[in-house]
Structure formats: structure tokens, C-alpha cells
Design an enzyme around this catalytic site. Sequence first.
Site, PDB file in Angstrom:
ATOM      1  N   SER A 318       0.516  -4.935  50.276  1.00  0.00           N
ATOM      2  CA  SER A 318       0.794  -5.969  51.256  1.00  0.00           C
ATOM      3  C   SER A 318       0.463  -5.518  52.680  1.00  0.00           C
ATOM      4  CB  SER A 318       2.259  -6.412  51.123  1.00  0.00           C
ATOM      5  OG  SER A 318       2.488  -7.599  51.842  1.00  0.00           O
ATOM      6  N   ASP A 329     -12.433  -0.820  57.097  1.00  0.00           N
ATOM      7  CA  ASP A 329     -13.588  -1.678  57.313  1.00  0.00           C
ATOM      8  C   ASP A 329     -14.165  -1.539  58.714  1.00  0.00           C
ATOM      9  OD1 ASP A 329     -13.356  -2.558  54.758  1.00  0.00           O
ATOM     10  OD2 ASP A 329     -13.083  -4.684  55.251  1.00  0.00           O
ATOM     11  N   LYS A 343      -1.927  -6.563  46.645  1.00  0.00           N
ATOM     12  CA  LYS A 343      -1.161  -7.772  46.980  1.00  0.00           C
ATOM     13  C   LYS A 343      -1.824  -8.400  48.209  1.00  0.00           C
ATOM     14  CE  LYS A 343       3.412  -9.634  48.084  1.00  0.00           C
ATOM     15  NZ  LYS A 343       3.145 -10.172  49.431  1.00  0.00           N
TER      16      LYS A 343
END
Length: 412
Positions: A318, A329, A343
Amino acid sequence: MEEKKKRIYRTIMIIVLTAFVTFMLTSFWMYSNFNENNQTLSITENGGLLKELTSSSDSNIEKYLNKIKTTIDKYYLWNNNINEEDLKNGAIEGYVAGLGDEYTEYIPADKMKDYKDNIMGSFVGVGIYMVADEKSDRVLVYYPIPESPAEKAGIKSGDLIISVDGTEYTAKDFDRIASFIKGEEGTKVNLVIEREGERLSFDLIREKITTNPITIKMLENDIGYLKLPSFDDDTANGFKDKVNELQKQGAKKLIIDLRNNGGGIVDEAVDIADMFLDKGKTIYSSVDNKDKKTVTSSKNDPIFAMNVIILVNENSASASEILACSMQDNERAKLVGTKTYGKGIIQTLLSLADGSGLKITTEQYYTPKEVSIHKEGIKPDEEVNLPDTVKSVYRLEESEDTQLQKAVEMLK
């Protein structure tokens, strides 16, 4: 801080609503009113709209429940002892459970205060973070909060909770065991735990617990280590203070340990990412049930320029994954460990007028590279497994922590 408090949290923060609640929540009219400086989400009742807003299937549900109620009243042996509030809560809980979404749940009014306290990181209890451990089928102590009654008594990470006040529980009881451990300040609770095959009994006095779970230490080669077990209210400010403290101790590189961090308040993870990313970089994007896309980006210039490694494992979930993917990224950190939990959805807690609540899945989120991680997880840059000799991922000695060792090696 005041500006932060005025924001609407897009996660499991508290959104105050106006509500009219029928027996099965069938007469809701939900609307949202947004402007640049203020966002409100409201549920209101409008008598003239009830017929229009209640579908024929909803009407059939109400009629069927009324028939069931009439039958119970007529034939049930102990009908004089029926608690209508319990029946109502049970019906609503069952209706919500019918969605088949493990993250959406109804919270009765008498449990909402504890639920909110847990989200905000303040509660009366013994001071332990817990996880459901499938391997042992027990609720496992992930982390005793420093200076808490549990830590002072000697309860350790990795301990298995066998019973609370004489009642035995398994991993399936994870969602409700906390309510039995918590209670009135100053009262006693007995925990029986299992540690390496031995059962130990602890009598603990409940106290007001304010969580501050971030721990730090200095490692070799000017590397600072920071363990972040959860994202509670004000975690980002605590994180910043701890990194500053490490820098004062000489840290020039940083390891952030998100292993076994099951998430929490997404905005806290966003604020931490903002401390490392260039202004305007995408942290994550989300899409709601109307396919409306919202992009969350860093709003400030970075305040920390040190090289970063993030430790993750199969229990990093999460909000942890949002921080991890935003740093990965944007090429701001390398991830070391094993693939994360996966999640990739966000819940909102709606607080209703009768004091009850509905925690409901409202958005799916995507990484800065627009990848959905839901039920997929994030693959680390360096996949490192722990040795087979490790008995529990929740209780690691530094000498056997090959993931930490790899992170140190990469930062040398």
C-alpha cells in the site's frame, strides 16, 4: 502543519459526512463539491429523491429483510432478548461483505473511535504492531513500540499471540483481536505468547500509546539506517527529523527499511517522497470508478540529496509501495529485497452521522510509469532472499540480514 490538517486525505483519513442512514443504507444520495482550496464529500438525505434513488433491487432487499425480521419476531425462541442494534450491524456488515472486497468494511459506531485512533496512531493499549502470520496461523507481534508496556515487559518482534485474557485466537481473528487487547487506561490484560516453542504469560497494564515507531542507527561507511514500520499521522515530520538526526551523526547515504510495512496514510508516504524528488515529478496517479484520473506530483524542491536504498519484502504494501515505486521509477532510489505485496488500491473512510463508518475502496493507483501493481507487486532492482536459516522475517539479526548487507555493499 496547519495547511496539512486542512487537506482532504485521499486515503484512510477521516472524511466527515452528513448522512441519513436507512436500515440497509439504500437511501444515500452522494455528491461531491470541489473547488481549488476546499474539497468536501457529502452524503445527504433528500426525501423527494428517495424513490428515485432506490432501485427496484434495493426495494426488494428491504422487503426481504423485513420478511426475515417478521419471521424472527414470530418464531425465534428467545425473541425477547433480540438486540436490534446487533441485527442491524450484522445485516450491514454482511451486505458490505457481499462485495467480496477484503479491504471494504463496515465499522459499527461503538468501534469507530478505536478505528480512528489506530489510523491516527494514538490509542489505549499495550503498544504492539501486529500482522496475521499465515505460516503459523497466529497473530504475530511485528513490532513492540519503544517504551510501551509490551516492550517493557519483554514482548519481542516475532512472538506469536496465543490468547488474550484466556481466549485463544488464530490468524483469522486478526481484524478483531486488537479490540480485546485494547481497553480502558489503567486496566489489566493477559497475553500468552509463543516464542521458539515456549509459551510465556504476560500481565500488562494498558496505557495511552502515542506511536513514534521510526528507529535509526548509523552503519559503516557513513550510511544512515532508518526503519519505518507504518505510515501514521505525522509520520512524514517524524521521518524528516530522524533523517536530519542521522545527518548530524555523519550520514551521507541512507537506507530506508520498508520491510513488513503494511502501509497506512498515503499522504504521509507522498510527503516523504516529496523530500527526495525534484519538484513536479509524478509520485503516483489514481483512477476512480468514473475513470477520472488524478496525478499526484511533488510540490517542493528536494530537501535531501543523499543516495538512497529502500529495503522491501513481500509484506511491504500500500503506502509503502507508493513510496517505493515513486523513488524507483524516478530513479531516485534502488530497491533491494523481494517483490512487494501488491496492494494497488486506496480506501477512504467515510464517517457517518450515526457514528458508524464505511471504509471503502475508492481508487486504483498506478506508478509514475503508469503500471498497476495491484496483485502484482513491485520487483526490486536487486532481488535478495534471506537465508533459509532465518526463522522469522520479523526478527532478524544483522549478521543474517543479507538484504541489509547488500544495501550497504551497494552504497559503499
